[in-house]
Scaffold this active site. Structure first.
Site, PDB file in Angstrom:
ATOM      1  N   THR A  22     101.366  90.916 -39.326  1.00 36.67           N
ATOM      2  CA  THR A  22     100.364  91.979 -39.502  1.00 36.67           C
ATOM      3  C   THR A  22     100.815  93.193 -38.709  1.00 36.67           C
ATOM      4  O   THR A  22     101.654  93.061 -37.815  1.00 36.67           O
ATOM      5  CB  THR A  22      98.993  91.495 -38.961  1.00 36.67           C
ATOM      6  OG1 THR A  22      98.443  90.539 -39.857  1.00 36.67           O
ATOM      7  CG2 THR A  22      97.982  92.594 -38.819  1.00 36.67           C
ATOM      8  N   THR A  47      95.825  89.836 -34.694  1.00 33.75           N
ATOM      9  CA  THR A  47      96.870  89.254 -35.540  1.00 33.75           C
ATOM     10  C   THR A  47      96.980  87.772 -35.241  1.00 33.75           C
ATOM     11  O   THR A  47      96.855  87.358 -34.085  1.00 33.75           O
ATOM     12  CB  THR A  47      98.232  89.943 -35.311  1.00 33.75           C
ATOM     13  OG1 THR A  47      99.251  89.175 -35.974  1.00 33.75           O
ATOM     14  CG2 THR A  47      98.591  90.077 -33.841  1.00 33.75           C
ATOM     15  N   GLY A  78      94.266  84.179 -39.549  1.00 33.49           N
ATOM     16  CA  GLY A  78      93.036  84.938 -39.766  1.00 33.49           C
ATOM     17  C   GLY A  78      91.786  84.090 -39.837  1.00 33.49           C
ATOM     18  O   GLY A  78      90.712  84.497 -39.374  1.00 33.49           O
ATOM     19  N   VAL A  93      91.431  85.893 -48.367  1.00 33.47           N
ATOM     20  CA  VAL A  93      91.200  87.073 -47.529  1.00 33.47           C
ATOM     21  C   VAL A  93      91.324  86.652 -46.077  1.00 33.47           C
ATOM     22  O   VAL A  93      90.718  85.659 -45.661  1.00 33.47           O
ATOM     23  CB  VAL A  93      89.795  87.673 -47.787  1.00 33.47           C
ATOM     24  CG1 VAL A  93      89.536  88.853 -46.867  1.00 33.47           C
ATOM     25  CG2 VAL A  93      89.652  88.098 -49.241  1.00 33.47           C
ATOM     26  N   ASP A 107      91.549  87.925 -41.754  1.00 31.68           N
ATOM     27  CA  ASP A 107      90.618  88.581 -40.827  1.00 31.68           C
ATOM     28  C   ASP A 107      90.761  90.108 -40.813  1.00 31.68           C
ATOM     29  O   ASP A 107      89.816  90.810 -40.459  1.00 31.68           O
ATOM     30  CB  ASP A 107      90.836  88.046 -39.409  1.00 31.68           C
ATOM     31  CG  ASP A 107      92.260  88.264 -38.914  1.00 31.68           C
ATOM     32  OD1 ASP A 107      93.209  88.170 -39.730  1.00 31.68           O
ATOM     33  OD2 ASP A 107      92.441  88.532 -37.714  1.00 31.68           O
TER      34      ASP A 107
HETATM   35  N1  ASP Z   1      95.786  87.841 -39.434  1.00 34.15           N
HETATM   36  C1  ASP Z   1      96.588  87.896 -40.628  1.00 34.15           C
HETATM   37  C2  ASP Z   1      95.919  87.126 -41.709  1.00 34.15           C
HETATM   38  O1  ASP Z   1      95.395  86.071 -41.435  1.00 34.15           O
HETATM   39  C3  ASP Z   1      97.980  87.410 -40.427  1.00 34.15           C
HETATM   40  C4  ASP Z   1      98.642  87.845 -39.154  1.00 34.15           C
HETATM   41  O2  ASP Z   1      98.083  88.571 -38.373  1.00 34.15           O
HETATM   42  O3  ASP Z   1      99.778  87.463 -38.893  1.00 34.15           O
HETATM   43  O4  ASP Z   1      95.967  87.543 -42.837  1.00 34.15           O
END
Ligand code: ASP
Length: 293
Positions: free
Chosen positions: A164, A214, A217, A193, A195
């Site tokens: 992310t 990040t 999520g 979907v 976070d």
């Molecule tokens: N938080 C992001 C998601 O779950 C992925 C990430 O931050 O690496 O889509």
């Protein structure tokens, strides 16, 4: 707090020990220097976080924008959000395809609609109408992010590789803002979907906190994520770093890992993570510029 400013960014917590991230560190160093100069010149926190995230999306170095991986059905679905903590306005897009910049689409939701979150086909149509450039049929648009191997992207959602990008800022007027954009989890199910576009989970800004998360999520949504940090500060009187660590401890308890960048009204950034690393950088009026993994 007026007349001080800070920009902090992250390039995700999906870090693999031993990989060479020097290109990422150089890119983040340049991004926070450019963003800090914009803030010094009077740019708003909202514009600054959007620009920083858009630059990270366009670089293809991170798992967002051009670096987003395909899901189980081969299509690339992205999520993004942006929030103005001074005016409590936000925009987000989920399960969006065929836009160069998901964060630009999120900003258009904030500016041009009475809504805070658009998803799927309606979000894509809206983004195109709002002037966010489509990707179209450019086979070379998506690329493998730095530090990621093809075999890691070609997995099912049970393996949970991810990444992310995000930014938080305080501007000279004392306004806080946050933005996050992601290609999500490798091999995710179509329609999943994370976070990032869930306001309060992966992205949040108000008068005391700007935060971008990040990690896995699902666990950030379940743990309360970024808004849990704000609530710990506002109602529990917890200091920023302690509040971030307490939220991450809950993420870990639920079986997730990841990180958070956050900033209070004093513009001092906080970085916390319980993963192998967090790609992060910051620069500001009262700060030595830094970038690290
Ligand atoms: N938080 C992001 C998601 O779950 C992925 C990430 O931050 O690496 O889509």
């Amino acid at each position: 707090m007026k007349d001080r400013w800070t920009l902090a960014i992250h390039g995700g917590a999906g870090v693999k020990p031993g990989r060479d991230y020097s290109e990422v560190v150089a890119h983040m160093t340049q991004l926070v220097a450019t963003g800090e100069a914009r803030l010094a010149g009077g740019a708003s926190a909202l514009d600054t976080v959007e620009q920083a995230v858009a630059d990270m999306e366009a670089s293809g170095l991170y798992v967002a924008g051009r670096g987003s991986p395909p899901g189980l059905d081969g299509s690339v679905e992205m999520d993004a959000a942006i929030m103005d903590g001074a005016l409590m306005r936000a925009g987000a897009v989920a399960v969006i395809r065929d836009v160069e910049s998901p964060v630009a689409a999120a900003r258009a939701v904030l500016e041009r609609t009475p809504h805070v979150l658009l998803a799927g086909e309606g979000a894509i149509r809206f983004a195109h109408q709002a002037g966010v450039p489509p990707i179209g049929k450019r086979p070379d648009f998506f690329r493998l992010p730095v530090g990621v191997q093809q075999s890691e992207v070609d997995v099912g959602p049970d393996r949970l590789g991810h990444g992310t990008v995000g930014a938080v800022a305080l501007d000279r007027e004392g306004r806080l803002a946050a933005a996050t954009s992601t290609g999500g989890i490798y091999g995710k199910r179509p329609g999943r979907v994370g976070d990032a576009p869930v306001l309060g989970a992966g992205t949040w800004a108000d008068d005391i906190l700007a935060a971008s998360c990040t990690g896995i999520g699902e666990m950030f949504i379940l743990s309360g994520g970024a808004r849990d940090v704000s609530a710990r500060m506002r109602y529990g009187g917890q200091p920023l770093v302690e509040a971030c660590e307490a939220m991450l401890a809950e993420v870990a308890r639920l079986g997730g890992d990841g990180g958070i960048i956050a900033m209070g009204a004093d513009g001092i950034p906080a970085f916390a993570w319980n993963s192998a690393g967090l790609k992060r950088a910051a620069a500001g009026s009262h700060l030595q510029p830094m970038a690290a993994i």
